[in-house]
Each structure stands twice: as C-alpha cells, then as structure tokens.
Design a protein around this motif. Sequence first.
Motif, PDB file in Angstrom:
ATOM      1  N   LYS A  23       0.825  -1.208   0.000  1.00  0.00           N
ATOM      2  CA  LYS A  23       0.000   0.000   0.000  1.00  0.00           C
ATOM      3  C   LYS A  23       0.861   1.261   0.000  1.00  0.00           C
ATOM      4  CE  LYS A  23      -3.552   2.357   2.735  1.00  0.00           C
ATOM      5  NZ  LYS A  23      -4.386   2.309   3.986  1.00  0.00           N
ATOM      6  N   ASP A  24       1.949   1.230   0.754  1.00  0.00           N
ATOM      7  CA  ASP A  24       2.826   2.396   0.891  1.00  0.00           C
ATOM      8  C   ASP A  24       4.049   2.305  -0.029  1.00  0.00           C
ATOM      9  OD1 ASP A  24       1.116   3.278   2.897  1.00  0.00           O
ATOM     10  OD2 ASP A  24       2.283   2.329   4.492  1.00  0.00           O
ATOM     11  N   TRP A  25       3.904   1.586  -1.109  1.00  0.00           N
ATOM     12  CA  TRP A  25       5.039   1.302  -1.980  1.00  0.00           C
ATOM     13  C   TRP A  25       5.813   2.552  -2.402  1.00  0.00           C
ATOM     14  CZ3 TRP A  25       7.500  -3.029  -2.670  1.00  0.00           C
ATOM     15  CH2 TRP A  25       8.420  -3.134  -3.718  1.00  0.00           C
ATOM     16  N   SER A  26       5.096   3.604  -2.717  1.00  0.00           N
ATOM     17  CA  SER A  26       5.751   4.830  -3.195  1.00  0.00           C
ATOM     18  C   SER A  26       6.653   5.464  -2.135  1.00  0.00           C
ATOM     19  CB  SER A  26       4.698   5.848  -3.651  1.00  0.00           C
ATOM     20  OG  SER A  26       3.842   6.192  -2.571  1.00  0.00           O
ATOM     21  N   MET A  27       6.467   5.089  -0.874  1.00  0.00           N
ATOM     22  CA  MET A  27       7.305   5.620   0.194  1.00  0.00           C
ATOM     23  C   MET A  27       8.658   4.914   0.255  1.00  0.00           C
ATOM     24  SD  MET A  27       4.450   5.833   3.238  1.00  0.00           S
ATOM     25  CE  MET A  27       5.742   6.011   4.478  1.00  0.00           C
ATOM     26  N   TYR A  28       8.709   3.722  -0.327  1.00  0.00           N
ATOM     27  CA  TYR A  28       9.919   2.911  -0.213  1.00  0.00           C
ATOM     28  C   TYR A  28      10.668   2.750  -1.542  1.00  0.00           C
ATOM     29  CZ  TYR A  28       7.591   1.693   4.147  1.00  0.00           C
ATOM     30  OH  TYR A  28       6.953   1.752   5.372  1.00  0.00           O
ATOM     31  N   ALA A  29       9.934   2.654  -2.624  1.00  0.00           N
ATOM     32  CA  ALA A  29      10.575   2.508  -3.944  1.00  0.00           C
ATOM     33  C   ALA A  29      10.797   3.900  -4.537  1.00  0.00           C
ATOM     34  CB  ALA A  29       9.708   1.654  -4.859  1.00  0.00           C
ATOM     35  N   ILE A  30      11.813   4.573  -4.063  1.00  0.00           N
ATOM     36  CA  ILE A  30      12.055   5.972  -4.428  1.00  0.00           C
ATOM     37  C   ILE A  30      13.267   6.096  -5.348  1.00  0.00           C
ATOM     38  CG2 ILE A  30      12.658   8.254  -3.524  1.00  0.00           C
ATOM     39  CD1 ILE A  30      11.265   7.441  -0.911  1.00  0.00           C
ATOM     40  N   ILE A  31      13.109   6.901  -6.382  1.00  0.00           N
ATOM     41  CA  ILE A  31      14.232   7.268  -7.255  1.00  0.00           C
ATOM     42  C   ILE A  31      14.396   8.776  -7.134  1.00  0.00           C
ATOM     43  CG2 ILE A  31      15.132   7.288  -9.608  1.00  0.00           C
ATOM     44  CD1 ILE A  31      13.388   4.866 -10.227  1.00  0.00           C
ATOM     45  N   ASP A  32      15.554   9.211  -6.660  1.00  0.00           N
ATOM     46  CA  ASP A  32      15.746  10.634  -6.393  1.00  0.00           C
ATOM     47  C   ASP A  32      16.004  11.432  -7.676  1.00  0.00           C
ATOM     48  OD1 ASP A  32      18.439  10.286  -7.104  1.00  0.00           O
ATOM     49  OD2 ASP A  32      19.120  10.109  -5.027  1.00  0.00           O
ATOM     50  N   ALA A  33      16.199  12.726  -7.510  1.00  0.00           N
ATOM     51  CA  ALA A  33      16.362  13.634  -8.654  1.00  0.00           C
ATOM     52  C   ALA A  33      17.589  13.301  -9.491  1.00  0.00           C
ATOM     53  CB  ALA A  33      16.447  15.077  -8.150  1.00  0.00           C
ATOM     54  N   GLU A  34      18.571  12.646  -8.882  1.00  0.00           N
ATOM     55  CA  GLU A  34      19.784  12.290  -9.610  1.00  0.00           C
ATOM     56  C   GLU A  34      19.698  10.913 -10.247  1.00  0.00           C
ATOM     57  OE1 GLU A  34      23.099  12.725  -7.031  1.00  0.00           O
ATOM     58  OE2 GLU A  34      22.864  14.897  -6.792  1.00  0.00           O
ATOM     59  N   GLY A  35      18.545  10.291 -10.095  1.00  0.00           N
ATOM     60  CA  GLY A  35      18.354   8.983 -10.719  1.00  0.00           C
ATOM     61  C   GLY A  35      18.858   7.817  -9.890  1.00  0.00           C
ATOM     62  N   ARG A  36      19.129   8.060  -8.619  1.00  0.00           N
ATOM     63  CA  ARG A  36      19.571   6.987  -7.732  1.00  0.00           C
ATOM     64  C   ARG A  36      18.396   6.470  -6.898  1.00  0.00           C
ATOM     65  NH1 ARG A  36      23.833  10.781  -6.799  1.00  0.00           N
ATOM     66  NH2 ARG A  36      25.860  10.079  -7.599  1.00  0.00           N
ATOM     67  N   ALA A  37      18.513   5.226  -6.448  1.00  0.00           N
ATOM     68  CA  ALA A  37      17.501   4.679  -5.542  1.00  0.00           C
ATOM     69  C   ALA A  37      17.664   5.317  -4.175  1.00  0.00           C
ATOM     70  CB  ALA A  37      17.664   3.160  -5.437  1.00  0.00           C
ATOM     71  N   GLY A  38      16.528   5.696  -3.570  1.00  0.00           N
ATOM     72  CA  GLY A  38      16.582   6.285  -2.238  1.00  0.00           C
ATOM     73  C   GLY A  38      16.799   5.220  -1.180  1.00  0.00           C
ATOM     74  N   SER A  39      16.840   5.632   0.075  1.00  0.00           N
ATOM     75  CA  SER A  39      17.051   4.680   1.173  1.00  0.00           C
ATOM     76  C   SER A  39      15.953   3.616   1.192  1.00  0.00           C
ATOM     77  CB  SER A  39      17.062   5.422   2.514  1.00  0.00           C
ATOM     78  OG  SER A  39      17.131   4.511   3.586  1.00  0.00           O
ATOM     79  N   THR A  40      16.363   2.392   1.359  1.00  0.00           N
ATOM     80  CA  THR A  40      15.406   1.276   1.387  1.00  0.00           C
ATOM     81  C   THR A  40      15.379   0.601   2.762  1.00  0.00           C
ATOM     82  OG1 THR A  40      17.120  -0.221   0.531  1.00  0.00           O
ATOM     83  CG2 THR A  40      15.649   0.824  -1.083  1.00  0.00           C
ATOM     84  N   ASP A  41      15.956   1.239   3.749  1.00  0.00           N
ATOM     85  CA  ASP A  41      16.015   0.641   5.081  1.00  0.00           C
ATOM     86  C   ASP A  41      14.624   0.353   5.650  1.00  0.00           C
ATOM     87  OD1 ASP A  41      18.717   0.769   4.933  1.00  0.00           O
ATOM     88  OD2 ASP A  41      18.999   2.287   6.497  1.00  0.00           O
ATOM     89  N   GLY A  42      13.688   1.260   5.418  1.00  0.00           N
ATOM     90  CA  GLY A  42      12.333   1.068   5.937  1.00  0.00           C
ATOM     91  C   GLY A  42      11.686  -0.195   5.394  1.00  0.00           C
ATOM     92  N   ALA A  43      11.806  -0.409   4.098  1.00  0.00           N
ATOM     93  CA  ALA A  43      11.234  -1.604   3.477  1.00  0.00           C
ATOM     94  C   ALA A  43      11.941  -2.858   3.973  1.00  0.00           C
ATOM     95  CB  ALA A  43      11.348  -1.508   1.957  1.00  0.00           C
ATOM     96  N   ARG A  44      13.258  -2.769   4.117  1.00  0.00           N
ATOM     97  CA  ARG A  44      14.026  -3.936   4.561  1.00  0.00           C
ATOM     98  C   ARG A  44      13.692  -4.307   6.005  1.00  0.00           C
ATOM     99  NH1 ARG A  44      19.899  -4.213   4.104  1.00  0.00           N
ATOM    100  NH2 ARG A  44      19.391  -6.441   4.150  1.00  0.00           N
ATOM    101  N   ARG A  45      13.368  -3.313   6.819  1.00  0.00           N
ATOM    102  CA  ARG A  45      12.962  -3.627   8.194  1.00  0.00           C
ATOM    103  C   ARG A  45      11.637  -4.381   8.205  1.00  0.00           C
ATOM    104  NH1 ARG A  45      15.259   1.573   9.234  1.00  0.00           N
ATOM    105  NH2 ARG A  45      17.127   1.364  10.543  1.00  0.00           N
ATOM    106  N   ILE A  46      10.704  -3.959   7.351  1.00  0.00           N
ATOM    107  CA  ILE A  46       9.420  -4.658   7.262  1.00  0.00           C
ATOM    108  C   ILE A  46       9.627  -6.096   6.824  1.00  0.00           C
ATOM    109  CG2 ILE A  46       7.227  -4.773   5.989  1.00  0.00           C
ATOM    110  CD1 ILE A  46       7.301  -1.715   5.847  1.00  0.00           C
ATOM    111  N   LEU A  47      10.546  -6.302   5.896  1.00  0.00           N
ATOM    112  CA  LEU A  47      10.819  -7.643   5.370  1.00  0.00           C
ATOM    113  C   LEU A  47      11.703  -8.475   6.301  1.00  0.00           C
ATOM    114  CD1 LEU A  47      11.415  -6.549   1.685  1.00  0.00           C
ATOM    115  CD2 LEU A  47       9.548  -8.034   2.472  1.00  0.00           C
TER     116      LEU A  47
END
Length: 214
Positions: free
Chosen positions: A78-102
């Motif tokens: 449901k909150d996918w857009s909060m975790y699968a983030i691509i920043d302005a420079e085209g890099r993946a944002g922090s994924t720690d939140g998603a990894r904690r859930i998993l």
Amino acid sequence: MLNISLSLIVIAIIFVAILGLSPSGCHYDRRHFLATASSSGLFIFPDPSLARTPGSKDLSASIEQIQNAVSDLKQLEKDWSMYAIIDAEGRAGSTDGARRILGGIAPQAGSEAIDAAKKTPLYRIDIAFVTVRKAVLEDNNSSGWTTTFDLERYEELADRIIYETQKADGNFYGVLFAAKGTKMINDIFLETKSLVKQGIVDLEEMVLLLKDAG
C-alpha cells in the motif's frame, strides 16, 4: 536491629540483581523482569512478547506471527511509493524502511532481537513455519486439527514465502548499487513489487490452510 536492617539491604540488593535492575538508575525492563523471574522460578506465566523470541517453539505465537505477516506485506504494498524511491539524480533512495518490514535489518540476539521479532512478523518467519510443521508431525491426537492439515501444500507455500521475502529484501539492498539514471533501478523495483504481491497471496493461502484445519 542493625543486623535486621543489614539483612534487609542485602535481600534488596539480591532481588535487584535477580531482576536485572540497576541499583543506581533503578531501570525497569518488563520483558527482562519476566524472562529472568520466570527462569528463576518466581513466576510460572511467560510474557506473551517472549513467544516470538528467535528460536521459540510457541505454536500459538507462530500462527499469530504468520497472520500478522500478511498485514505487514499488505501495508508495504500500500505504501510502496514511500519505499521505492528514485531521487532527482536517478539513484535509488534509502530502502532501510522496506528492509525492516521484510525482516532484513534486525539484531540477531538479545532483548533487541525479541523487540524486533515482536514488531516485525517477517523477521525469522522461517522459525514460525518450522514450529507449525513440527507441531503437525509430532501430534499424536488422531482427531486433532493436524489430521486435516495439508502439510504438503503448507511446506510448498513456506518455501515460496521465504524465497519471495528474502529475494525482495535482497533487491531492496542491491538496488542501492545500481547505476544512477538507468532502467535497471525501475526494473528492480518492479520485480520486487511482484514478489511482495505474490508473498501476500501465498501467506493468505497459508492462513486459510490453518483456519480450515481448525
């Protein structure tokens, strides 16, 4: 009178030591109190939060953990857009939140591991799967719920869920090293989302198996 006072002080110090409290700060930790007191014979009722201690063989807690894992994966989707983030420079944002859930970021031992297990159903969910499996295999009650339980399908689902959640966690870690501005990052997120969706489907079927068995 002095001897009595000294005896009381000694008893108080011993009691504080048993509870694991700090005489200076008198810090109270309910989980540690109950765990220590139980092992010392002071209490016979375990704290429910200890049921998910990594390596626990508590069947009821394991089933509850499996049920709660469905809710956690659904919330992640449901909150996918909060975790699968691509920043302005085209890099993946922090994924720690998603990894904690998993369950991918968590301590491995001690009271912190107990807290992580309590708050994160997917953390060491493989232990919960094994606990249910052992309960079925070791049940000698021919009229019990285990007689109607589809163990073969359950084991298939357990293997799938472990793969899906671990692969999703690995993807969330690996995406951080993908070259910025490439299609690879988006592809990894798409694959990971499909793994999460399938994990939800498989966990829901597993819960249904448990309910059908009574």
